[in-house]
Design a protein around this motif. Structure first.
Motif, PDB file in Angstrom:
ATOM      1  N   PRO A 146       0.823  -1.218   0.000  1.00  4.51           N
ATOM      2  CA  PRO A 146       0.000   0.000   0.000  1.00  4.51           C
ATOM      3  C   PRO A 146       0.855   1.265   0.000  1.00  4.51           C
ATOM      4  O   PRO A 146       1.801   1.378   0.771  1.00  4.51           O
ATOM      5  CB  PRO A 146      -0.803  -0.130   1.296  1.00  4.51           C
ATOM      6  CG  PRO A 146      -0.866  -1.597   1.550  1.00  4.51           C
ATOM      7  CD  PRO A 146       0.455  -2.138   1.093  1.00  4.51           C
TER       8      PRO A 146
ATOM      9  N   THR B  47      -5.990  -3.180   3.855  1.00  2.20           N
ATOM     10  CA  THR B  47      -4.951  -2.345   4.442  1.00  2.20           C
ATOM     11  C   THR B  47      -5.435  -1.679   5.730  1.00  2.20           C
ATOM     12  O   THR B  47      -6.473  -1.015   5.730  1.00  2.20           O
ATOM     13  CB  THR B  47      -4.525  -1.245   3.442  1.00  2.20           C
ATOM     14  OG1 THR B  47      -4.085  -1.873   2.234  1.00  2.20           O
ATOM     15  CG2 THR B  47      -3.407  -0.394   4.010  1.00  2.20           C
TER      16      THR B  47
ATOM     17  N   ILE C 146       4.765  -1.099   5.188  1.00  2.00           N
ATOM     18  CA  ILE C 146       3.893   0.019   4.809  1.00  2.00           C
ATOM     19  C   ILE C 146       4.516   1.341   5.264  1.00  2.00           C
ATOM     20  O   ILE C 146       4.536   2.329   4.521  1.00  2.00           O
ATOM     21  CB  ILE C 146       2.491  -0.150   5.420  1.00  2.00           C
ATOM     22  CG1 ILE C 146       1.782  -1.348   4.796  1.00  2.00           C
ATOM     23  CG2 ILE C 146       1.658   1.120   5.220  1.00  2.00           C
ATOM     24  CD1 ILE C 146       0.451  -1.684   5.443  1.00  2.00           C
TER      25      ILE C 146
END
Length: 231
Positions: free
Chosen positions: A55, A85, A122
Motif C-alpha cells: 500500500p 490495508t 507500509i
C-alpha cells in the motif's frame, strides 16, 4: 507520458525487498537487486516508474475502495490474497492485540494478523522521500489475471501454479531463468517473490505504455485518502 528512464517492479519478502528493472526504451529485464532497505534499493533510480506490491496510500476508514475492488476482480477463489490495508490510526498502535481491539471498537470489525504484519513495510514505503520517481501500487495476482485474461488455476505456492506463472512471463518475453541467473547466489529470496517482482515489472511496462487498468478505474475524489491499484 513524461519521460521515464526505467521501469521497476518491487516485491516485499521476509528479509527485505526484491527489485527487477529495465530501461523504458527497451523494456526487457536487465537488473535484479535485493536489499533489506527500500530507500537504499531505490537510491540509484531517478525518473522511473516503480510498481510495488505494498500500500502506498492509507485511509482513515476501515478499508480502501481499491482493496475491495481488487478482491472483487480476483473472485472468490483468490480474493484472500488481497489484505485489507489497516487504517492510519490502526497502524499507530504498538502491537497487534491493541490494534485488533481498537479496530473492533472503532469499526466494529477485527484485523487480520497478516495485514498487521505488513506494518513495517507500509511505514517504509510511506517514509520514502519525494523524488522524480513515479511510485504506484500494484498487486501480482491481479496483474497475472490481467495477463492471462482469466483467473489462474492454482496458488503460486504449488508447483503447477508456479509453472503456470513462469510460462505466462516467458510468453511475454520475460525469461524467468535468465532473470534468476542475475541474482546473487547468496540472496535469500523465494522463487515466488521473484516471480511477483517480474509481473510488477510487466505492470510498470503497461503503465509506461498507457495500457494499465486501474482499480478504481477513475481517480477517487480524494486520492490521498483512497489510493489506486494498477494492473
Amino acid at each position: 507520458m513524461a519521460k521515464f528512464n526505467n521501469l521497476v517492479g518491487i516485491d516485499g519478502c521476509s528479509k527485505g525487498w526484491i527489485l527487477i528493472s529495465g530501461k523504458s526504451q527497451n523494456p526487457m529485464i536487465d537488473n535484479v537487486q535485493f536489499s533489506a532497505s527500500l530507500s537504499y534499493l531505490l537510491s540509484g533510480f531517478q525518473k522511473s516508474i516503480i510498481v510495488i506490491d505494498m500500500p502506498t496510500v492509507l485511509t482513515s476508514g476501515y478499508h480502501r475502495e481499491c482493496d475491495i475492488l481488487a478482491k472483487r476482480f480476483l473472485g472468490s477463489k483468490k480474493q484472500s490474497t488481497v489484505f485489507l490495508t489497516p487504517s492510519r490510526t490502526i497502524l499507530e498502535c504498538k502491537n497487534y492485540t491493541s490494534a485488533k481491539e481498537l479496530s473492533k471498537k472503532k469499526y466494529g470489525k477485527g484485523l487480520s494478523k497478516q495485514a498487521w504484519n505488513l506494518k513495517a513495510k507500509i511505514i517504509e514505503v510511506g517514509s520514502l522521500k519525494r523524488s522524480s520517481n513515479k511510485i504506484i501500487e500494484g498487486h501480482p495476482e491481479c496483474s497475472f489475471k490481467m495477463l492471462k485474461k482469466e483467473g489462474l488455476e492454482s496458488s503460486k505456492k504449488t508447483s503447477f501454479g508456479m509453472f503456470e506463472r513462469l510460462k505466462l512471463l516467458k510468453d511475454e518475453g520475460l525469461n524467468p531463468i535468465e532473470v534468476g541467473s542475475k541474482m546473487n547466489s547468496n540472496t535469500d529470496v523465494k522463487a515466488d517473490d521473484l516471480i511477483d517482482a517480474m509481473i510488477l515489472f510487466w505492470t510498470a511496462r503497461r503503465v509506461y505504455e498507457r495500457r494499465a487498468h486501474c482499480l478504481p478505474p477513475e481517480g477517487p475524489k480524494n486520492l490521498k485518502e483512497e489510493g489506486r491499484i494498477f494492473i
